[in-house]
Each structure stands twice: as C-alpha cells, then as structure tokens.
Write a protein that holds these residues in place. Structure first.
Motif, PDB file in Angstrom:
ATOM      1  N   LYS A 126     106.962 -74.432  10.910  1.00 49.10           N
ATOM      2  CA  LYS A 126     107.915 -73.528  11.549  1.00 49.10           C
ATOM      3  C   LYS A 126     107.513 -72.062  11.416  1.00 49.10           C
ATOM      4  CE  LYS A 126     112.013 -76.437  10.959  1.00 49.10           C
ATOM      5  NZ  LYS A 126     113.370 -76.535  10.378  1.00 49.10           N
ATOM      6  N   ASN A 127     107.770 -71.322  12.514  1.00 48.91           N
ATOM      7  CA  ASN A 127     107.692 -69.856  12.506  1.00 48.91           C
ATOM      8  C   ASN A 127     106.343 -69.335  12.013  1.00 48.91           C
ATOM      9  OD1 ASN A 127     110.440 -69.486  13.406  1.00 48.91           O
ATOM     10  ND2 ASN A 127     111.063 -70.142  11.344  1.00 48.91           N
ATOM     11  N   VAL A 128     105.263 -69.943  12.485  1.00 51.32           N
ATOM     12  CA  VAL A 128     103.933 -69.443  12.158  1.00 51.32           C
ATOM     13  C   VAL A 128     103.706 -68.161  12.959  1.00 51.32           C
ATOM     14  CG1 VAL A 128     101.474 -69.940  12.119  1.00 51.32           C
ATOM     15  CG2 VAL A 128     103.124 -71.790  11.760  1.00 51.32           C
ATOM     16  N   PRO A 129     103.365 -67.038  12.304  1.00 46.96           N
ATOM     17  CA  PRO A 129     103.200 -65.775  13.028  1.00 46.96           C
ATOM     18  C   PRO A 129     102.023 -65.829  14.008  1.00 46.96           C
ATOM     19  CG  PRO A 129     103.376 -65.424  10.650  1.00 46.96           C
ATOM     20  CD  PRO A 129     103.185 -66.887  10.850  1.00 46.96           C
ATOM     21  N   GLY A 130     102.162 -65.121  15.097  1.00 51.88           N
ATOM     22  CA  GLY A 130     101.076 -65.018  16.059  1.00 51.88           C
ATOM     23  C   GLY A 130     101.483 -65.535  17.428  1.00 51.88           C
ATOM     24  N   TRP A 131     100.523 -65.555  18.335  1.00 50.93           N
ATOM     25  CA  TRP A 131     100.724 -66.027  19.701  1.00 50.93           C
ATOM     26  C   TRP A 131     100.418 -67.527  19.712  1.00 50.93           C
ATOM     27  CZ3 TRP A 131      96.805 -64.859  24.192  1.00 50.93           C
ATOM     28  CH2 TRP A 131      97.253 -65.441  25.370  1.00 50.93           C
ATOM     29  N   ASN A 132     101.462 -68.357  19.694  1.00 48.69           N
ATOM     30  CA  ASN A 132     101.282 -69.804  19.584  1.00 48.69           C
ATOM     31  C   ASN A 132     101.007 -70.436  20.948  1.00 48.69           C
ATOM     32  OD1 ASN A 132     101.653 -70.476  16.679  1.00 48.69           O
ATOM     33  ND2 ASN A 132     103.559 -69.344  17.018  1.00 48.69           N
ATOM     34  N   PHE A 133      99.897 -70.049  21.521  1.00 45.87           N
ATOM     35  CA  PHE A 133      99.487 -70.494  22.858  1.00 45.87           C
ATOM     36  C   PHE A 133      99.093 -71.972  22.835  1.00 45.87           C
ATOM     37  CE2 PHE A 133      95.995 -71.361  25.811  1.00 45.87           C
ATOM     38  CZ  PHE A 133      96.534 -70.959  27.019  1.00 45.87           C
ATOM     39  N   THR A 134      99.531 -72.690  23.863  1.00 43.40           N
ATOM     40  CA  THR A 134      99.084 -74.069  24.066  1.00 43.40           C
ATOM     41  C   THR A 134      98.328 -74.228  25.366  1.00 43.40           C
ATOM     42  OG1 THR A 134     100.854 -75.046  22.736  1.00 43.40           O
ATOM     43  CG2 THR A 134      99.845 -76.463  24.390  1.00 43.40           C
ATOM     44  N   ASP A 135      98.900 -73.750  26.473  1.00 43.36           N
ATOM     45  CA  ASP A 135      98.272 -73.955  27.775  1.00 43.36           C
ATOM     46  C   ASP A 135      98.963 -73.060  28.795  1.00 43.36           C
ATOM     47  OD1 ASP A 135      96.684 -75.067  29.790  1.00 43.36           O
ATOM     48  OD2 ASP A 135      98.028 -76.778  30.108  1.00 43.36           O
ATOM     49  N   TRP A 136      98.244 -72.761  29.889  1.00 46.06           N
ATOM     50  CA  TRP A 136      98.828 -71.935  30.950  1.00 46.06           C
ATOM     51  C   TRP A 136      99.701 -72.801  31.862  1.00 46.06           C
ATOM     52  CZ3 TRP A 136      99.170 -67.265  29.769  1.00 46.06           C
ATOM     53  CH2 TRP A 136      98.122 -66.526  29.210  1.00 46.06           C
ATOM     54  N   VAL A 137     100.893 -73.122  31.366  1.00 45.11           N
ATOM     55  CA  VAL A 137     101.895 -73.831  32.161  1.00 45.11           C
ATOM     56  C   VAL A 137     102.788 -72.785  32.819  1.00 45.11           C
ATOM     57  CG1 VAL A 137     103.843 -75.438  32.088  1.00 45.11           C
ATOM     58  CG2 VAL A 137     101.841 -75.814  30.621  1.00 45.11           C
ATOM     59  N   PRO A 138     102.972 -72.834  34.148  1.00 47.31           N
ATOM     60  CA  PRO A 138     103.737 -71.778  34.836  1.00 47.31           C
ATOM     61  C   PRO A 138     105.111 -71.511  34.234  1.00 47.31           C
ATOM     62  CG  PRO A 138     102.613 -73.158  36.438  1.00 47.31           C
ATOM     63  CD  PRO A 138     102.393 -73.803  35.108  1.00 47.31           C
ATOM     64  N   TRP A 177     106.048 -71.894  31.102  1.00 48.14           N
ATOM     65  CA  TRP A 177     106.005 -71.506  29.694  1.00 48.14           C
ATOM     66  C   TRP A 177     105.637 -70.029  29.599  1.00 48.14           C
ATOM     67  CZ3 TRP A 177     102.704 -75.924  27.026  1.00 48.14           C
ATOM     68  CH2 TRP A 177     103.429 -77.124  27.079  1.00 48.14           C
ATOM     69  N   ARG A 178     106.436 -69.275  28.885  1.00 49.78           N
ATOM     70  CA  ARG A 178     106.173 -67.846  28.768  1.00 49.78           C
ATOM     71  C   ARG A 178     104.901 -67.611  27.959  1.00 49.78           C
ATOM     72  NH1 ARG A 178     107.363 -63.398  25.535  1.00 49.78           N
ATOM     73  NH2 ARG A 178     107.743 -61.475  26.711  1.00 49.78           N
ATOM     74  N   MET A 179     103.931 -66.972  28.578  1.00 50.69           N
ATOM     75  CA  MET A 179     102.651 -66.649  27.939  1.00 50.69           C
ATOM     76  C   MET A 179     101.961 -67.889  27.361  1.00 50.69           C
ATOM     77  SD  MET A 179     101.846 -63.509  28.359  1.00 50.69           S
ATOM     78  CE  MET A 179     100.547 -63.300  27.129  1.00 50.69           C
ATOM     79  N   GLY A 180     102.210 -69.041  27.984  1.00 49.35           N
ATOM     80  CA  GLY A 180     101.518 -70.248  27.569  1.00 49.35           C
ATOM     81  C   GLY A 180     102.010 -70.869  26.280  1.00 49.35           C
ATOM     82  N   LEU A 211     107.684 -83.659  33.830  1.00 46.28           N
ATOM     83  CA  LEU A 211     106.941 -83.239  32.643  1.00 46.28           C
ATOM     84  C   LEU A 211     106.173 -81.954  32.945  1.00 46.28           C
ATOM     85  CD1 LEU A 211     105.360 -86.606  31.379  1.00 46.28           C
ATOM     86  CD2 LEU A 211     107.621 -85.652  30.900  1.00 46.28           C
ATOM     87  N   ALA A 212     106.143 -81.027  31.991  1.00 44.58           N
ATOM     88  CA  ALA A 212     105.301 -79.836  32.149  1.00 44.58           C
ATOM     89  C   ALA A 212     103.859 -80.301  32.303  1.00 44.58           C
ATOM     90  CB  ALA A 212     105.451 -78.931  30.939  1.00 44.58           C
ATOM     91  N   PRO A 213     103.178 -79.844  33.359  1.00 42.59           N
ATOM     92  CA  PRO A 213     101.839 -80.386  33.655  1.00 42.59           C
ATOM     93  C   PRO A 213     100.730 -79.670  32.881  1.00 42.59           C
ATOM     94  CG  PRO A 213     102.493 -78.871  35.364  1.00 42.59           C
ATOM     95  CD  PRO A 213     103.662 -78.939  34.411  1.00 42.59           C
ATOM     96  N   ALA A 214      99.731 -80.430  32.516  1.00 41.72           N
ATOM     97  CA  ALA A 214      98.538 -79.846  31.899  1.00 41.72           C
ATOM     98  C   ALA A 214      97.738 -79.097  32.950  1.00 41.72           C
ATOM     99  CB  ALA A 214      97.677 -80.946  31.271  1.00 41.72           C
ATOM    100  N   SER A 215      97.249 -77.914  32.588  1.00 42.70           N
ATOM    101  CA  SER A 215      96.371 -77.168  33.485  1.00 42.70           C
ATOM    102  C   SER A 215      94.959 -77.734  33.395  1.00 42.70           C
ATOM    103  CB  SER A 215      96.357 -75.687  33.103  1.00 42.70           C
ATOM    104  OG  SER A 215      95.480 -75.477  32.000  1.00 42.70           O
ATOM    105  N   ILE A 216      94.063 -77.157  34.151  1.00 44.07           N
ATOM    106  CA  ILE A 216      92.675 -77.611  34.140  1.00 44.07           C
ATOM    107  C   ILE A 216      92.098 -77.580  32.728  1.00 44.07           C
ATOM    108  CG2 ILE A 216      91.753 -75.309  34.673  1.00 44.07           C
ATOM    109  CD1 ILE A 216      89.610 -76.733  36.395  1.00 44.07           C
ATOM    110  N   GLU A 221      94.132 -70.446  44.031  1.00 45.04           N
ATOM    111  CA  GLU A 221      94.134 -69.362  45.019  1.00 45.04           C
ATOM    112  C   GLU A 221      94.235 -67.995  44.355  1.00 45.04           C
ATOM    113  OE1 GLU A 221      95.995 -73.007  46.936  1.00 45.04           O
ATOM    114  OE2 GLU A 221      96.109 -71.962  44.995  1.00 45.04           O
ATOM    115  N   THR A 222      94.968 -67.919  43.244  1.00 47.90           N
ATOM    116  CA  THR A 222      95.265 -66.621  42.637  1.00 47.90           C
ATOM    117  C   THR A 222      94.741 -66.480  41.213  1.00 47.90           C
ATOM    118  OG1 THR A 222      97.424 -67.467  41.903  1.00 47.90           O
ATOM    119  CG2 THR A 222      97.341 -66.326  44.030  1.00 47.90           C
ATOM    120  N   THR A 223      94.005 -67.447  40.719  1.00 45.64           N
ATOM    121  CA  THR A 223      93.546 -67.377  39.337  1.00 45.64           C
ATOM    122  C   THR A 223      92.759 -66.100  39.092  1.00 45.64           C
ATOM    123  OG1 THR A 223      92.389 -68.569  37.583  1.00 45.64           O
ATOM    124  CG2 THR A 223      91.386 -68.635  39.759  1.00 45.64           C
TER     125      THR A 223
END
Length: 787
Positions: free
Chosen positions: A513-525, A527-530, A634-639, A683-685
């Motif tokens: 729980k509550n690990v400091p930092g940007w807990n990025f997982t994936d670029w899911v539209p 999800w805020r900041m992944g 389900l939230a989709p996995a990106s490439i 198209e916009t990546t």
C-alpha cells in the motif's frame, strides 16, 4: 562523414573501476583530464584537441583508452575511429578501449578529437561533471599520446546548441547551430598550422599527499563492455515535395547538385521511406550567409495534430527537431550533426541572400548497437515476415549505447521497456552485452532506500515503483537466457534491497500500500497517467501482483545463485501474498480478479499477471483467458502490455490463437508505420518507435514455435508449439551453446517435428498435453493424431 572502420575488440585489462584524479604510484592512469583554458567548466561549446606524433614503424598494436565529458569524436589521420563515451554516471564513467594501429602510418601522425558540451540543453540521460577530454596509453610507446599540456586545443566558436521545440515531453538534447563563417577547417589534418592554438590545461590540480597524489571530485572510470556502434552510409529514397526550387529526380537517392537561386526561400521534403537513426551530412557550396534549416520528423501532422497514415503528406506539415547551418560562401562546406538524429522525413529549408546556394549532397550515416539477427523464421505467411522485419527495425532503433524507450523524443532507458527489449535481444540476437550493460546501469541507479530509478541514466531521478519490481524479473530473465554464470551473483544484493524496500510497505492486511512514486502500469485511456485503479487505502491488485511476481523471480534467483535462507524468506512472503490476492480481488461471480477490493473495475492486466503468477488452476485460467478476449468491459492492454497478456493467454491454453491477436500490429502497418508506435492509438501516438511493441519478435518463437528456456542459462529447453491451423513452419533462435532449430509439418494424420539442440542441452517437447524427451543433437518426432 567517413565511416567508422572496424576497431578491435575492447580490452579489459582494467577490470575494476579506476578513480581518475586519485593518483598513486601503482595507478595505470598517468594521463590528465584536459580542457581548453578559460573555457567555462559547464558552458555549452565545441572544443578541438590535437596532437602530432612521429612513428618510425607502425606497430602491430597501439592500444589506448579514451573518454570525454559530455561526448567526443576521435580521429586518427582524419579517419573517425571512435565515438563516445558510452553513457553512464559520474560514479561509473565509461572509457572506450581501442587499437588505433590500423589507422597509423610511418612518419607524422595526427590524433585529434572533437569534444562538446550541450550545457543546460544536454539530454536528460547525460550526466556531466565538467567539460574534459582524456586519452591514456597502455604502455610506454602508446603513452606518448597521454593527454597533458603537450596537446593543443581551441574552442570552435561556430557551434551553439539549439533549443528544440518538439511536441510532447522531449528529453533527447539540443540541435546544432553552426555558423560556417566561424568554423575551424582542416583542423584534424597533419599539416594544419596549430601554432596559434593554446596548450591544453589539466582539469585537476594535483596535490601531494603522502606517497601519492589526490584530486578533488571527478569521474570514476570503468571500461565500457560495449563494442563500437555501427556506422553505415544510408541514402534517402526520394523527394516528396518542393517549393521554389527545381530538384532532379535522382536526388537524394544519388548525389546530385541542386541550385537554390538568390533571394529565395526554398524547401525540399525528403523521404527515407522508413524510420532510421543516422548522422545527417549536408554538403553545400556558395550562398554566403544563406541559412539552411534541417527539420527531422517521424511523420507529418494534419491540421488536427494527428499523423494518421505516415505515407501521406498532402495537407500536412512538418515540425520537430532541427539543426541550423549558416554558409560562409566557400565550396564543399560540410555539416554533420554532432549526435545522431531520428527521421523518416527531412525538410531542407534554404534562405538565400544575394548569391545562389548549391546543395551538393545530403545523406545519412546509420548508427546503432551492432546487433545481428541470428534468429530465423521460416514461414510462407508473408505477414509474419513483415512483422518480424518491422519489429527488428524497431528494436534496433531503440538500442544504441543503451536501450531506449524511443530514439526521437527521449532516448531514456526505462526498465519496463528494457525488460521486453532484452528478451528480443535474447531470442533474435543472443548477444548479451547490451542486456548486461542495462542491468548494470539499473543496479547503479539504486537509491539509499534500496529501490531503483525507473530509467537510467537519468538526471531527473524519476521513480516508477512498478519498474523497480520489473528489474527483479529482468534478473530472472538473464538467469534463464544469459551466458555469464557469474554475472548475477553481483546483482543479488541489489535485488534483496529492492524487495526489502517493497516488503516494508506491506500493510497489516497483507497488501502492498501507498508506495511513493508514479505507479505506472500501462497506457490505458481510462487510467490517469497509466496508473491502475487503487482503493482509498492505497491497495491495488496490480501492485500486489507485481510484488508477487518479483518475489517468485527472486526465489529462483536465490536458489540458483544466492542463498537458500533468502529463498525460504521470499517463498514465505509470496505464499502469504498469494492468499491475500485471492481473498481481496477474486470475484467468483465474474470468474476474474478485480483491480481493487471493491471489485467494481476489471482489467486484462490484473488477470494476465494473476495467470502468470500461477494463481489460477488450469481450468480456471482457461476460463479467465476466454473472458479476457471476449469481455469488452475489461480495461484493455496496450501494445506494450500485450507482452504479458499474450504470455498469459498462452499459459492458459489459448496459444493456438496467437495469430488472431495481432490486430494492433496490423493497424500500424495499414497506417504506414515502419516501426511500432508507442501506444495503441496509432493515429495520434506521440512516438512512432517504441520497442516495447516488438514482442512478436519473441512470441513467434516462444509461443508459436514454442521454444522456451527450462533451466538456468538455457541448459534445458521446453518446446510447446502453438500452431493453430498453420500447416508448415520452422525457425531457429540463438542459444548460449549454439542454436535451437525446429521444423514442423502438421497434417490431418498428426505432427512431424524435427528439432536440433546444442549437444549439451536436453529437454522436453509437449504436444496435445503429452511430453516427449529431447536429447542434444537431432530429434525427430512423428506424432499421430489420436483416433
């Protein structure tokens, strides 16, 4: 630019880091770091160094070490022989070892170097102490080249680093602004008159202390383990558009003169036809004080700011990284960028004054880590070969002296990207030097609390906790696929410190729980900041699952290379975490793992990692896999995350359908990309080149052909093909002891398989749930279909 000739292999006579500046009698370092007198320590600038030596007869070897801050190009008798230094940090500053004997001649020889500092515009990956240059001989003969006051030097005031205006986050450094009116020409030729140049100044003032010498600060030197980068001439393919200038159809594919009239603003849009990394070279004459602006782009933009189909240019404009050159009016002026550029499209914009300007030539010199494709896919399905080719190009463009997320925008080595890039290297090349270099760098990035930075080298100290956990899994990958069975023993302390840090964040209910930092997982539209969904108390299935996977990797690492006590400890924590994840996140009604304890959000990500962590029985995993493919809520996995999704689906027993999962790669191809885009929004990546999308270059061999390492250092192999309806396919991958070769023919009667393994490797072949033993050498299986 003259191509870099083949330099002999790196020498490792200095196997431990040498603290340069800390002198003692026994130190092999007796050269001085040198600089140009009165030049600012960290001021942006281009600095020239040269020394003439007389050689009575050319020796068989002439070994030297060379380094610089920020970077250098080294010439011997006007031939470019080295570019460096390979990226590191001040505590691990790389020097290159090379033999310059092939470039020497009897009589006078000139050794010279360009050293440049981009100042505050340097790349985010570029550490710097101050501007300096170092060349050290390795014996009495070669030490005549040691950098000291005998070297001549000068600041080339023609150069100014150019701030870039690039869309999105940009971290890749400055452009070059060069005024040829101020350039020093012929400076690296032996007959150049350097009588007006200054003597080089030592960076450090030595102070006697006891029996030796000491200096304050500096660089801790370590030998680079990397080979010289590839440099290959590469011409652009075509001219796509012109304004106010006539361009022959042969340009730029062939060297052709183009005259820009006086008092004209002309533009020429060139197309490489595919994305590349290259040092651009522009040769031009006349047109005194004309300005040439070179703009580099991956694709052109429409009015809405989208790139859409990369092959299309109508109604689009170019924007991006630039260099600027001012003509001095002389003949055959030559501009080559100090660092390499990434481009498919290049716009040459010339603004002339009262005199016409002649563009004599424009071409590139491709550069990159010298990876060789040592894998082979033998298939009649053209699409697979196209995907392999694009994936390999993407992987190569994202690998120079480090792996990179992207070559255009950032050039930063992220652990999440790099784990996949390393696997591509294992399966396609087998060269483990760049993987070892990456692992070393990430290990060097560890902070005082034990965790790694998310990317390294990185002067901004970005923290992505999930990436620090992936680092432990990257060590496991090396254990299973690497060559050096002593390497990982030096990394276990780091692995333990990382896990100790994360274990300290396990709460009373058993969750991370509550690990400091940007807990990025994936670029899911959605999800805020992944960042994957989290409960109000800070818990998240994705965070718990990543810690579990890291613990499982660490158990195997410790049992193979480390301590049984640590293996038992991690196993105990992992078992507890497994139960926590089942209790908190499993939703019996949906037969899936939720993203949070509220069980209101679900993703392909959590369920992929749960399958990979072994949290589902065989039948449950199969059911989960089918739901991950069919449930559009389900939230989709990106490439990027499809690497884990596809591994999980294959483990769940659905691997026969792998070729049906390639739609995002097909979309990239349909939209004209020649490398894989950063996100699934093609198209916009932002970036058109992210090697985390090159996972098919692994999965064609690991899932379809079914070849996997089944023991540390690939001592055993497990082959489980997933052929679907494919009737005939084969291939080979590199192996630490040679290569693994497979060929399959599938008919109504069954499967015929031919498998060749290195002599010291055995393993198993699994087909339709039944296992067959494999031995070193040739194996032939004829497996009939059950009646």
């Amino acid at each position: 630019m003259k191509n870099l000739l083949i330099i002999c292999s790196l020498f490792a006579s200095l196997s431990v880091a040498a603290q340069f500046g800390n002198f003692n009698r026994n130190s092999p370092w007796d050269a001085s770091w040198i600089c140009v007198p009165d030049a600012g320590e960290n001021a942006p600038g281009l600095y020239l160094f040269r020394k003439t030596i007389d050689i009575k007869s050319v020796p068989g070897q002439f070994e030297i070490y060379v380094s610089a801050d920020n970077r250098y190009k080294l010439y011997v008798n006007e031939v470019l022989v080295s570019i460096g230094s390979a990226q590191g940090d001040l505590g691990h500053w790389n020097y290159e070892a090379l033999d310059i004997a092939p470039f020497l001649k009897t009589g006078e020889n000139i050794v010279s170097a360009k050293v440049w500092n981009e100042g505050n515009l340097r790349p985010v990956s570029q550490f710097s102490f101050r501007t300096g240059f170092l060349l050290q001989g390795t014996n009495d003969e070669t030490k005549q080249l040691n950098t000291n006051e005998t070297w001549k030097c000068l600041e080339d005031k023609s150069y100014t680093p150019l701030r870039q205006s690039v869309r999105g986050y940009y971290a890749a450094g400055a452009g070059d602004k060069v005024d040829m009116n101020l350039a020093v020409k012929g400076w690296n030729s032996v007959d150049f008159d350097d009588s007006g140049w200054e003597k080089a100044k030592p960076v450090f003032e030595r102070q006697v202390r006891g029996m030796g010498f000491m200096a304050r600060g500096g660089w801790s030197l370590t030998p680079s383990i990397l080979p010289p980068m590839e440099l290959t001439c590469q011409r652009l393919a075509s001219t796509r558009k012109t304004e106010n200038v006539s361009v022959p159809s042969s340009f730029p594919a062939k060297k052709t003169k183009i005259t820009v009239p006086a008092n004209t603003t002309a533009t020429i849009l060139l197309d490489q036809a595919y994305l590349t990394n290259a040092y651009p070279t522009l040769i031009f004459s006349g047109g005194k004080n004309s300005t040439l602006v070179i703009t580099y782009a991956e694709g052109l933009y429409n009015e809405a700011g989208a790139k859409d189909n990369r092959n299309e240019i109508e109604g689009k404009t170019i924007s991006g990284r630039q260099d600027t050159v001012i003509s001095d009016g002389s003949q055959n002026q030559e501009f080559t960028s100090l660092n390499w550029r990434t481009y498919r499209y290049v716009e040459l914009k010339a603004e002339t004054g009262d005199l016409p300007l002649v563009i004599e030539d424009f071409y590139g010199t491709f550069t990159g880590y010298p990876l060789e494709m040592n894998a082979k896919l033998v298939s009649d399905i053209d699409e697979l070969n196209t995907i392999m080719e694009i994936g390999w190009r993407t992987a190569r463009l994202c690998a120079v002296d480090t792996y990179m997320d992207c070559p255009y925008y950032e050039r930063l080595q992220y652990i999440g990207d790099t784990r996949i890039q390393i696997m591509i290297t294992y399966y396609n090349s087998g060269d483990d030097r760049l993987p070892k270099n990456a692992i070393n760098l990430f290990d060097n990035s560890r902070q005082k609390d034990g965790y790694t930075l998310s990317r390294y080298p990185d002067t901004q100290n970005q923290v992505i906790p999930t990436y620090s956990l992936w680092h432990v899994s990257t060590l496991y990958d090396y254990l299973m696929h690497g060559k050096d069975n002593t390497f990982l023993k030096t990394k276990l302390l780091g692995s333990r410190q990382i896990l100790n840090y994360f274990i300290s964040y396990i709460a009373e209910d058993g969750s991370l729980k509550n690990v400091p930092g940007w807990n990025f997982t994936d670029w899911v539209p959605d999800w805020r900041m992944g960042v994957a969904p989290m409960a109000e108390d800070g818990s998240s299935a994705l965070m718990d699952l990543q810690l579990l996977l890291a613990l499982q990797s660490a158990v195997i690492l410790e049992r193979s290379e480390g301590s049984e006590e640590f293996a038992v400890l991690y196993e105990k924590i992992a078992r507890s975490l497994e139960q926590t994840i089942r209790d908190k996140y499993w939703d019996e009604s949906r037969k899936l793992f939720a993203d949070t304890p509220l069980k209101d959000k679900f993703s392909q990500h959590a369920n992929s990692l749960a399958i990979l962590a072994g949290l589902a029985t065989e039948s449950t995993a199969l059911e989960m896999g089918k739901l991950m493919l069919s449930d559009t809520t389900l939230a989709p996995a990106s490439i990027y995350f499809k690497y884990y999704l596809h591994l999980a689906l294959a483990k769940a027993g659905l691997g026969d359908n792998y070729l049906n999962w390639l739609d995002i790669w097909r979309k990239n191809i349909d939209l004209g990309l020649t490398t894989w885009g950063e996100t699934s929004e093609v198209e916009t990546t932002r970036s058109d080149c992210h090697a985390w999308g090159s996972s098919p270059n692994v999965e064609f061999f690991r899932i379809v052909l079914g070849v996997e390492s089944d023991a540390p250092y690939f001592k055993k192999v497990k082959i489980t093909p997933n052929l679907g309806s494919i009737e005939k396919i084969g291939g080979e991958i590199p192996h630490p002891s040679g290569k693994v070769v497979v060929n399959y023919r599938q008919t109504r009667k069954g499967l015929q398989a031919e498998i060749n393994l290195p002599g010291d490797v055995n393993g198993s072949f699994v087909w339709k749930g039944k296992s067959y033993a494999l031995k070193g050498g040739s194996n032939k299986l004829d497996i009939s279909t059950a009646p």
